[in-house]
Design a protein around this motif. Structure first.
Motif, short mmCIF file in Angstrom:
data_model
loop_
_atom_site.label_atom_id
_atom_site.label_comp_id
_atom_site.label_asym_id
_atom_site.label_seq_id
_atom_site.Cartn_x
_atom_site.Cartn_y
_atom_site.Cartn_z
N LEU A 28 2.48 1.99 -3.44
CA LEU A 28 1.43 2.27 -4.42
C LEU A 28 0.81 3.64 -4.18
CD1 LEU A 28 -0.42 -1.16 -4.71
CD2 LEU A 28 1.02 -0.05 -6.42
N ALA A 29 0.64 4.01 -2.93
CA ALA A 29 0.03 5.31 -2.62
C ALA A 29 0.98 6.46 -2.90
CB ALA A 29 -0.41 5.34 -1.17
N LEU A 30 2.28 6.26 -2.63
CA LEU A 30 3.23 7.36 -2.81
C LEU A 30 3.71 7.51 -4.25
CD1 LEU A 30 5.47 7.06 0.34
CD2 LEU A 30 3.82 8.84 -0.19
N GLY A 31 3.85 6.41 -4.95
CA GLY A 31 4.37 6.50 -6.31
C GLY A 31 5.82 6.94 -6.29
N THR A 66 0.82 -1.22 0.00
CA THR A 66 0.00 0.00 0.00
C THR A 66 0.85 1.26 0.00
OG1 THR A 66 -1.72 -1.17 1.18
CG2 THR A 66 -1.83 1.22 1.24
N GLY A 67 1.92 1.28 0.78
CA GLY A 67 2.76 2.48 0.86
C GLY A 67 3.36 2.88 -0.47
N ARG A 84 6.80 9.98 -5.37
CA ARG A 84 7.00 11.04 -4.39
C ARG A 84 7.75 10.52 -3.17
NH1 ARG A 84 0.90 12.40 -3.76
NH2 ARG A 84 1.00 10.16 -3.80
#
Length: 100
Positions: free
Chosen positions: A23-26, A20-21, A28
């Motif tokens: 994937l959420a940050l991409g 999840t981490g 960035r």
């Protein structure tokens, strides 16, 4: 059979949470405050586990010799002694207190 299904479910949930981490940050980066908090999580959890192991869940099993041994080991490590030496010094201090 139920045990293996539980293990499989927990493994899948763990993999999803770990993914999840990123994937959420991409591409960035985390803010510097969040990076400092994440960097401190492992030492804080380890310290909490040590305190619970030393004192017991209700603080009824607190042993002064163990507390002294961990303190001496921590001081030896803070004085830049190798980890093995720090552990041995702490164990020797706890043993010496128990002998007295």
């Amino acid at each position: 059979m139920r045990l293996w299904l539980s293990i499989l479910a927990v493994s899948a949930a763990n993999s999803l949470l770990k993914a999840t981490g990123p994937l959420a940050l991409g591409d960035r980066r985390l803010p510097s405050t969040a990076r400092r908090v994440v960097a401190l999580m492992a030492p804080v959890l380890l310290a909490g586990l040590i305190v619970v192991e030393l004192a017991g869940p209700g603080w009824h099993e607190l042993d002064g010799a163990q507390v002294l041994g961990v303190g001496v080991a921590g001081l030896a490590w803070a004085a830049r002694a190798p980890m093995l030496v720090a552990v041995l010094v702490g164990a020797a201090a706890a043993a010496a207190v128990r002998l007295l």
